[in-house]
Scaffold this motif. Sequence first.
Motif, PDB file in Angstrom:
ATOM      1  N   SER A 163      -2.537   5.488  11.518  1.00  0.00           N
ATOM      2  CA  SER A 163      -3.604   5.439  10.383  1.00  0.00           C
ATOM      3  C   SER A 163      -3.000   5.939   8.888  1.00  0.00           C
ATOM      4  O   SER A 163      -3.251   5.544   8.455  1.00  0.00           O
ATOM      5  CB  SER A 163      -4.270   6.448  10.450  1.00  0.00           C
ATOM      6  N   LEU A 164      -1.945   6.650   9.296  1.00  0.00           N
ATOM      7  CA  LEU A 164      -0.787   7.423   8.290  1.00  0.00           C
ATOM      8  C   LEU A 164      -0.395   6.162   7.455  1.00  0.00           C
ATOM      9  O   LEU A 164      -0.575   5.810   6.432  1.00  0.00           O
ATOM     10  CB  LEU A 164       0.055   7.912   8.384  1.00  0.00           C
ATOM     11  N   LEU A 165       0.512   4.877   8.195  1.00  0.00           N
ATOM     12  CA  LEU A 165       0.504   4.054   8.316  1.00  0.00           C
ATOM     13  C   LEU A 165      -0.223   2.515   7.221  1.00  0.00           C
ATOM     14  O   LEU A 165       0.308   2.614   6.206  1.00  0.00           O
ATOM     15  CB  LEU A 165       1.104   2.704   9.025  1.00  0.00           C
ATOM     16  N   LYS A 166      -1.227   2.912   7.795  1.00  0.00           N
ATOM     17  CA  LYS A 166      -2.138   2.347   7.066  1.00  0.00           C
ATOM     18  C   LYS A 166      -3.316   2.823   5.702  1.00  0.00           C
ATOM     19  O   LYS A 166      -3.319   2.453   4.703  1.00  0.00           O
ATOM     20  CB  LYS A 166      -3.714   1.924   7.836  1.00  0.00           C
ATOM     21  N   ALA A 167      -2.854   4.347   5.417  1.00  0.00           N
ATOM     22  CA  ALA A 167      -3.551   4.759   4.541  1.00  0.00           C
ATOM     23  C   ALA A 167      -2.016   4.148   3.323  1.00  0.00           C
ATOM     24  O   ALA A 167      -2.487   3.939   2.254  1.00  0.00           O
ATOM     25  CB  ALA A 167      -3.445   6.085   4.676  1.00  0.00           C
ATOM     26  N   GLY A 168      -1.423   4.410   4.005  1.00  0.00           N
ATOM     27  CA  GLY A 168       0.243   3.976   2.612  1.00  0.00           C
ATOM     28  C   GLY A 168       0.052   3.190   2.640  1.00  0.00           C
ATOM     29  O   GLY A 168      -0.013   2.552   1.266  1.00  0.00           O
ATOM     30  N   LEU A 169      -0.043   1.337   2.867  1.00  0.00           N
ATOM     31  CA  LEU A 169      -0.405   0.408   2.914  1.00  0.00           C
ATOM     32  C   LEU A 169      -1.545   0.184   1.828  1.00  0.00           C
ATOM     33  O   LEU A 169      -0.932  -0.153   0.629  1.00  0.00           O
ATOM     34  CB  LEU A 169      -0.200  -0.200   4.266  1.00  0.00           C
ATOM     35  N   ALA A 170      -2.638   0.616   2.186  1.00  0.00           N
ATOM     36  CA  ALA A 170      -3.743   1.047   1.369  1.00  0.00           C
ATOM     37  C   ALA A 170      -3.494   1.390  -0.130  1.00  0.00           C
ATOM     38  O   ALA A 170      -3.669   0.648  -1.572  1.00  0.00           O
ATOM     39  CB  ALA A 170      -5.405   1.048   2.273  1.00  0.00           C
ATOM     40  N   THR A 171      -2.637   2.537   0.060  1.00  0.00           N
ATOM     41  CA  THR A 171      -2.991   3.554  -0.985  1.00  0.00           C
ATOM     42  C   THR A 171      -1.413   3.492  -2.229  1.00  0.00           C
ATOM     43  O   THR A 171      -1.082   4.161  -2.875  1.00  0.00           O
ATOM     44  CB  THR A 171      -3.410   4.958  -0.778  1.00  0.00           C
ATOM     45  N   GLY A 172      -0.805   3.314  -1.128  1.00  0.00           N
ATOM     46  CA  GLY A 172       0.596   3.678  -1.679  1.00  0.00           C
ATOM     47  C   GLY A 172       0.897   5.040  -1.917  1.00  0.00           C
ATOM     48  O   GLY A 172       2.386   5.291  -2.646  1.00  0.00           O
ATOM     49  N   LEU A 173       0.699   6.140  -1.683  1.00  0.00           N
ATOM     50  CA  LEU A 173       0.886   7.670  -1.810  1.00  0.00           C
ATOM     51  C   LEU A 173       2.090   7.820  -0.478  1.00  0.00           C
ATOM     52  O   LEU A 173       2.585   9.226  -1.012  1.00  0.00           O
ATOM     53  CB  LEU A 173      -1.000   8.016  -1.696  1.00  0.00           C
ATOM     54  N   THR A 174       1.599   7.287   0.773  1.00  0.00           N
ATOM     55  CA  THR A 174       2.548   7.813   1.907  1.00  0.00           C
ATOM     56  C   THR A 174       4.290   7.335   1.927  1.00  0.00           C
ATOM     57  O   THR A 174       4.599   6.468   2.467  1.00  0.00           O
ATOM     58  CB  THR A 174       1.519   7.765   2.566  1.00  0.00           C
ATOM     59  N   ALA A 175       5.183   7.823   0.541  1.00  0.00           N
ATOM     60  CA  ALA A 175       6.289   7.215   0.614  1.00  0.00           C
ATOM     61  C   ALA A 175       6.987   6.193   1.355  1.00  0.00           C
ATOM     62  O   ALA A 175       7.396   5.580   1.722  1.00  0.00           O
ATOM     63  CB  ALA A 175       7.271   7.561  -0.208  1.00  0.00           C
ATOM     64  N   GLY A 176       7.211   8.270   2.452  1.00  0.00           N
ATOM     65  CA  GLY A 176       8.225   7.575   3.246  1.00  0.00           C
ATOM     66  C   GLY A 176       7.634   6.510   4.268  1.00  0.00           C
ATOM     67  O   GLY A 176       8.397   6.106   4.993  1.00  0.00           O
ATOM     68  N   ALA A 177       6.434   7.059   5.048  1.00  0.00           N
ATOM     69  CA  ALA A 177       5.974   5.916   5.948  1.00  0.00           C
ATOM     70  C   ALA A 177       5.770   4.757   5.528  1.00  0.00           C
ATOM     71  O   ALA A 177       5.724   4.039   5.991  1.00  0.00           O
ATOM     72  CB  ALA A 177       4.367   6.414   6.715  1.00  0.00           C
ATOM     73  N   VAL A 178       5.133   4.429   4.235  1.00  0.00           N
ATOM     74  CA  VAL A 178       5.245   3.260   3.883  1.00  0.00           C
ATOM     75  C   VAL A 178       6.006   2.574   3.595  1.00  0.00           C
ATOM     76  O   VAL A 178       6.772   1.124   4.180  1.00  0.00           O
ATOM     77  CB  VAL A 178       3.951   3.848   2.787  1.00  0.00           C
ATOM     78  N   GLY A 179       7.567   2.874   2.938  1.00  0.00           N
ATOM     79  CA  GLY A 179       8.523   2.244   2.973  1.00  0.00           C
ATOM     80  C   GLY A 179       9.326   1.978   5.014  1.00  0.00           C
ATOM     81  O   GLY A 179       9.453   1.078   4.605  1.00  0.00           O
ATOM     82  N   SER A 180       8.984   2.731   5.243  1.00  0.00           N
ATOM     83  CA  SER A 180       8.568   2.340   6.813  1.00  0.00           C
ATOM     84  C   SER A 180       7.754   0.847   6.713  1.00  0.00           C
ATOM     85  O   SER A 180       8.625  -0.047   7.692  1.00  0.00           O
ATOM     86  CB  SER A 180       9.381   2.525   8.000  1.00  0.00           C
ATOM     87  N   ALA A 181       6.905   0.917   6.563  1.00  0.00           N
ATOM     88  CA  ALA A 181       5.894  -0.311   7.655  1.00  0.00           C
ATOM     89  C   ALA A 181       6.452  -1.298   5.964  1.00  0.00           C
ATOM     90  O   ALA A 181       6.021  -2.372   7.218  1.00  0.00           O
ATOM     91  CB  ALA A 181       4.577   0.534   7.088  1.00  0.00           C
ATOM     92  N   ARG A 182       6.707  -1.268   5.062  1.00  0.00           N
ATOM     93  CA  ARG A 182       6.718  -2.164   4.517  1.00  0.00           C
ATOM     94  C   ARG A 182       9.139  -2.671   4.847  1.00  0.00           C
ATOM     95  O   ARG A 182       8.646  -4.088   4.218  1.00  0.00           O
ATOM     96  CB  ARG A 182       7.149  -2.415   3.169  1.00  0.00           C
ATOM     97  N   ALA A 183       8.942  -2.619   5.339  1.00  0.00           N
ATOM     98  CA  ALA A 183      11.168  -2.823   5.539  1.00  0.00           C
ATOM     99  C   ALA A 183      10.689  -4.731   6.278  1.00  0.00           C
ATOM    100  O   ALA A 183      11.781  -4.572   6.980  1.00  0.00           O
ATOM    101  CB  ALA A 183      11.612  -1.893   6.257  1.00  0.00           C
ATOM    102  N   GLY A 184       9.692  -5.059   6.176  1.00  0.00           N
ATOM    103  CA  GLY A 184       9.672  -6.840   6.666  1.00  0.00           C
ATOM    104  C   GLY A 184      11.218  -7.390   6.341  1.00  0.00           C
ATOM    105  O   GLY A 184      12.047  -8.455   7.300  1.00  0.00           O
ATOM    106  N   GLY A 185      12.078  -6.979   5.564  1.00  0.00           N
ATOM    107  CA  GLY A 185      13.582  -7.522   5.703  1.00  0.00           C
ATOM    108  C   GLY A 185      14.480  -7.119   5.441  1.00  0.00           C
ATOM    109  O   GLY A 185      15.729  -7.392   5.448  1.00  0.00           O
TER     110      GLY A 185
END
Length: 424
Positions: free
Chosen positions: A16-38
Amino acid sequence: MSDKTTSPIPNLSRRSLLKAGLATGLTAGAVGSARAGGDPLITEIQEWNRYLGDGVQARPYGTPSEFEAHVVRRDVEWLTASTESSVNFTPLHELDGILTPNGLCFERHHGGIAEIDPAAHRLMINGLVDTPLVFTMEDLKRFPRENRIYFLECAANSGMEWRGSQLNGCQYTHGMVHCVMYTGVPLKLILEEAGIKTNAKWVMPEGADSSAMTRSIPMEKALDDCLVAFKMNGEALRPEQGYPLRLVVPGWEGNMWVKWLRRIEVGDQPWHQREETSKYTDLLENGKARRFTWVMDPKSVITSPSPQAPVPHGKGPLVISGIAWSGNGRISRVDVSLDGGRNWTTARLDGPSLPKAMHRFYLDIDWDGSDLLLQSRAMDEHGFYQPTKNELRAERGENSIYHNNGIQTWHVKADGTAENVEVS
């Protein structure tokens, strides 16, 4: 567990933290990992994927990963005159759960490490007994044995902090404590084998090291929960922890847990040895000294964040983690303050809750990046609580070294670094 991103902390799952981060861009550390497609570390084959590793006998006793080489006991060189009568500290900020790895349990020696051949080691019981006895290690291992988990704390743990914040690290301020599972024989069974005379009131264990460490222990404690231990966390005691035999005195100050145990004398009064007259006493404001202050009172410390465990990811979800313990029994509650003691939130105790053992606590918050004054306050099942440092000084003055269980403060700054400060 729910994936709803609106759930308030502390009930968020990582997903849920990762989903929240993707939706809001607020959880910088967790979102950074989730966006690391490349990220080539996930899209490309790494060296450890490509080749065979070491075989099963490459590390026959087992060692930590080479990437954990920084997780070690450390000393403070200027603290004592010699390394033989000195101390090093458990890296509490690197650990989790309640059990301490054997190789990281702090050491306190008065005459260096005694290296003893177990085949040549003996334990003698003498004094006010019907039959003085001498046991070999094999003799002792034929008694019924028990496994128990206890914390062990040096009476001088946090002693440098009596007059204010001194050492900048959880390891150096609180690292003279550890918690392991001991395997051994109840002392009661060994004393009963020798036969205790009716006027016997005390026992005096003695170590086989060059300092011949000795302390007086009331018979009630000896017959209650003391162990003569030969293993810790399943393996033989380490030499620095008293191999092949040590006394376990649950909840009482560590110097009474005599290592390299070679003799137990039974008597009708305390012996008033050096370690209970000139040492391990508490000098009060009126010049008198407290003696026989055996029990380690309730205490806690936040291990992360702390000066050696800064916050690496900036604002967003943050796990505040720490340990608590009490020589009186179980920890019943730990409160955490983010503002130096003005407001308190009850933390979550997690894992086993055992008497006279460490307890792990967590508080999960959403950090806004502002400065924090982190404190924790422990209470035990008998209603004893951890005092502020001012409350402790009002009771005991400023000349003490031992039994400092005052509330610790870490100042966590906006950049994630932390410092040892005092808010009393």
